[in-house]
Design a protein around this motif. Sequence first.
Motif, PDB file in Angstrom:
ATOM      1  N   ILE A   1       0.715  -1.041   0.086  1.00  0.00           N
ATOM      2  CA  ILE A   1      -0.101   0.166   0.130  1.00  0.00           C
ATOM      3  C   ILE A   1       0.913   1.179  -0.062  1.00  0.00           C
ATOM      4  O   ILE A   1       2.099   1.973   0.875  1.00  0.00           O
ATOM      5  CB  ILE A   1      -0.804   0.204   1.375  1.00  0.00           C
ATOM      6  N   GLY A   2       0.730   1.672  -0.631  1.00  0.00           N
ATOM      7  CA  GLY A   2       1.203   3.536  -0.968  1.00  0.00           C
ATOM      8  C   GLY A   2       0.751   4.306  -1.519  1.00  0.00           C
ATOM      9  O   GLY A   2      -0.291   3.514  -2.830  1.00  0.00           O
TER      10      GLY A   2
ATOM     11  N   LEU B   1       6.580   2.839  -6.843  1.00  0.00           N
ATOM     12  CA  LEU B   1       7.481   3.351  -7.510  1.00  0.00           C
ATOM     13  C   LEU B   1       8.495   3.342  -7.663  1.00  0.00           C
ATOM     14  O   LEU B   1      10.084   2.334  -8.095  1.00  0.00           O
ATOM     15  CB  LEU B   1       7.515   4.066  -8.735  1.00  0.00           C
ATOM     16  N   MET B   2       8.847   3.702  -6.568  1.00  0.00           N
ATOM     17  CA  MET B   2      10.335   3.975  -5.958  1.00  0.00           C
ATOM     18  C   MET B   2      10.723   2.562  -5.086  1.00  0.00           C
ATOM     19  O   MET B   2      11.936   2.461  -5.396  1.00  0.00           O
ATOM     20  CB  MET B   2      11.044   5.141  -4.810  1.00  0.00           C
TER      21      MET B   2
ATOM     22  N   LEU C   1       7.578  10.154 -13.156  1.00  0.00           N
ATOM     23  CA  LEU C   1       8.310  11.551 -12.499  1.00  0.00           C
ATOM     24  C   LEU C   1       8.220  12.481 -12.301  1.00  0.00           C
ATOM     25  O   LEU C   1       7.619  12.799 -13.204  1.00  0.00           O
ATOM     26  CB  LEU C   1      10.476  10.330 -12.889  1.00  0.00           C
ATOM     27  N   THR C   2       7.881  13.215 -11.582  1.00  0.00           N
ATOM     28  CA  THR C   2       7.623  14.373 -11.987  1.00  0.00           C
ATOM     29  C   THR C   2       8.635  15.310 -11.152  1.00  0.00           C
ATOM     30  O   THR C   2       9.262  14.884 -10.865  1.00  0.00           O
ATOM     31  CB  THR C   2       6.334  14.726 -10.719  1.00  0.00           C
ATOM     32  N   ALA C   3       8.145  16.516 -11.994  1.00  0.00           N
ATOM     33  CA  ALA C   3       9.428  17.414 -11.935  1.00  0.00           C
ATOM     34  C   ALA C   3       9.392  18.123 -10.467  1.00  0.00           C
ATOM     35  O   ALA C   3      10.916  18.211  -9.617  1.00  0.00           O
ATOM     36  CB  ALA C   3       8.746  18.766 -12.156  1.00  0.00           C
ATOM     37  N   GLU C   4       8.479  17.270  -9.336  1.00  0.00           N
ATOM     38  CA  GLU C   4       9.276  17.289  -7.912  1.00  0.00           C
ATOM     39  C   GLU C   4       9.944  16.643  -7.258  1.00  0.00           C
ATOM     40  O   GLU C   4      10.466  16.753  -6.603  1.00  0.00           O
ATOM     41  CB  GLU C   4       7.758  17.818  -7.577  1.00  0.00           C
TER      42      GLU C   4
END
Lengths: 277, 397
Positions: free
Chosen positions: B245-246, B252-253, B273-276
């Motif tokens: 759960i996450g 992904l990580m 993957l996002t900029a953040e």
Amino acid sequence: MSFELPRLPLGDGIEAVLDFLVHNLAFATKAFSAVADQGIRLMETAMMAVHPIIMIFILTALVFYLTRQRGVTIFTFLGMGLIWNLGLWSATVSTLSLVLVATLIAISIGIPIGIFCALNGYAYKIVRPILDFMQTLPAFVYLIPAIPFFGLGRVAAIFATVIFSMPPAIRFTTLGIKQVPKELVECADAFGADRWQKLFKIQLPLAKTTIMGGVNQTIMLALSMVVIAAMIGARGLGGEVWRAIQRLQPGAGFEAGIGIVIVAIILDRVLQKLSKS
Amino acid sequence: MEKIVLKNVCKIFGDHPQKALKLLKEGKDKDEIQAKTGSVVGVNQASFEVKEGEIVVVMGLSGSGKSTLVRCINRLFEPTSGEIFVDGQDVTKLSREELRQFRQQKFGMVFQNFALFPHRTVIHNVEFGLEIQKSDLSVRREKAEKALELVGLKGWGEKFPSELSGGMQQRVGLARALAMDPDILLMDEAFSALDPLIRRDMQDELIEMQQSMRKTIVFISHDLDEALKLGDRIVLMKDGAVVQIGTPEDILMNPSNEYVAKFVEEVDITKVLTAETIMKKSQDVAYLTSDGPRAAMRKMKNNAIASLFVLDKQNKLHGVVFADEVAKLIEKGEKSLESAIHRDAAAVSPDTPASELFAVMQSISHPVAVVDENNKLKGIIVKGLLMAAIAERGGNI
Ligand SMILES: Nc1ncnc2c1ncn2[C@@H]1O[C@H](COP(=O)(O)OP(=O)(O)O)[C@@H](O)[C@H]1O
Ligand SMILES: [Mg+2]
């Protein structure tokens, strides 16, 4: 060596059982008699109230309205005309009334039983073998139990007809409801529908076509039975045939037979058309 | 606030659920139990919660028990054991009648194959839930019309479902669930039967609707891309059990096991993957009011960089200055950076996917600024950082 087995008193036993039932089910048989008798009388009176020619026009118009087919409509007009011409009009009215009343009773008992069987697995397990068994019996066997309950006459004929023609109404209703896709019933459940809401809003509407198929079969079976029931005093077209046979008048029997065929063809065509739309 | 809480929910199909349940608690797996008892384990001791207003995506391969699990929540399937709380009420303890009421009030459900009623028009389908609640015809019609409008099907009410395309049919399914304004939406593979393009549209629209409606949504999917896109959190299932759960990032990580990792491998990493996640959070910047050309130059030298973002006191981004131009200002003896500021500095929002960052970075010679909706600087991304992030997670560049 000759050795004789004592004959089993099977007939006596059955008569005893029937006696018991006749006595104790009197309330039910009386109610049935009343409904059936009144029903037929009403139907006959209504159909005999106008002159046959007018009635023929009315029936022809009705067939056209229901089927929108020129062929059937013309056939109805000519066929009915022939029946009238042969002097079989009142016999035909009598037969149609019997069929209609028997069918109405068969449907109004058969469809609820069918619904019950569809919703209750145990009921279906009991009813289904009975229906299968009934289907294997020759039609005139149904005349036998009718007599002790109702004596000879039209009510007994209707009773036998109702019993004989009911199975398709039950079977098709059960089938139709069971055929409703499971996910649709599940969906109704998910929205919190109760049993009756599910039945009337989802299951019955979706089973309608199948149930109508059953009703059609019931009507056709009723017609065939009404003819046979002439043996126990249903008059009508079957009665004409029966009398002709007894009096060795093949010509008259043939005429009445044609009347039956005409009625059967018209009913079949109209019902087929109805169940398709 | 927890809206839905599942505790050790088990569902076993078959004639001897108790026997199977015992084996399950002993840690035997699904195949073994089926071989021994003939019973099928649908859900195996699943526990998780769903917060109010959250979208939780339950994901797993076909047959992993997702549909069974979601049907346990509104008791379309009777859980064999375990507790399920919705708004603090244990649904497993409700009587038949209470359960019906509860379903009417709390749950809207959307089905994989739409499950529209073929004998009812679109508007009558949408009205169904309200009809079951026996609400007035006028109220019912008004709410149904509104729900139809919400899903973009205004004016289609008189059609029959069979006259609509798949995508439109599922909009009707969604409208039917929304019409009663339930707190909770249960969506069992709601978009799985749709073409990829239509599917993407529906996902986008659901996200958009969710911005304003804030329903609690349990969304079932077998597609990780969909799960990552829609889910605030993801519940991963295998053989009836919850394996992880996450948040999408967590999954992904740090895939918790091989099963999860296998799923993750197939995802196009650049979309996720996002900029953040990529950006560098701490860096030197020039402040509009306090830093002159010399201060700015020193900061660039110290960090060995060729450009610097310029912010005001509230950390709002004003632009970027370049080392060569700042050097000229110093030569001229200017006291202010003002004239060297390029106000068209490239800036992106924190949720910009990596795939789009490439395009942005291609055309500029300075790093990309990551700013929030108030234009405040959150971090910066340099090309090397982007490459590293992607390489690290095994994506293709
Ligand atoms: N009504 C049922 N009777 C028996 N077994 C079932 C039933 N429904 C589902 N199952 C079994 O439970 C398991 C989980 O199924 P399901 O919840 O439909 O999986 P998913 O939705 O993830 O594809 C499967 O092994 C399936 O065969
Ligand atoms: Mg499923």
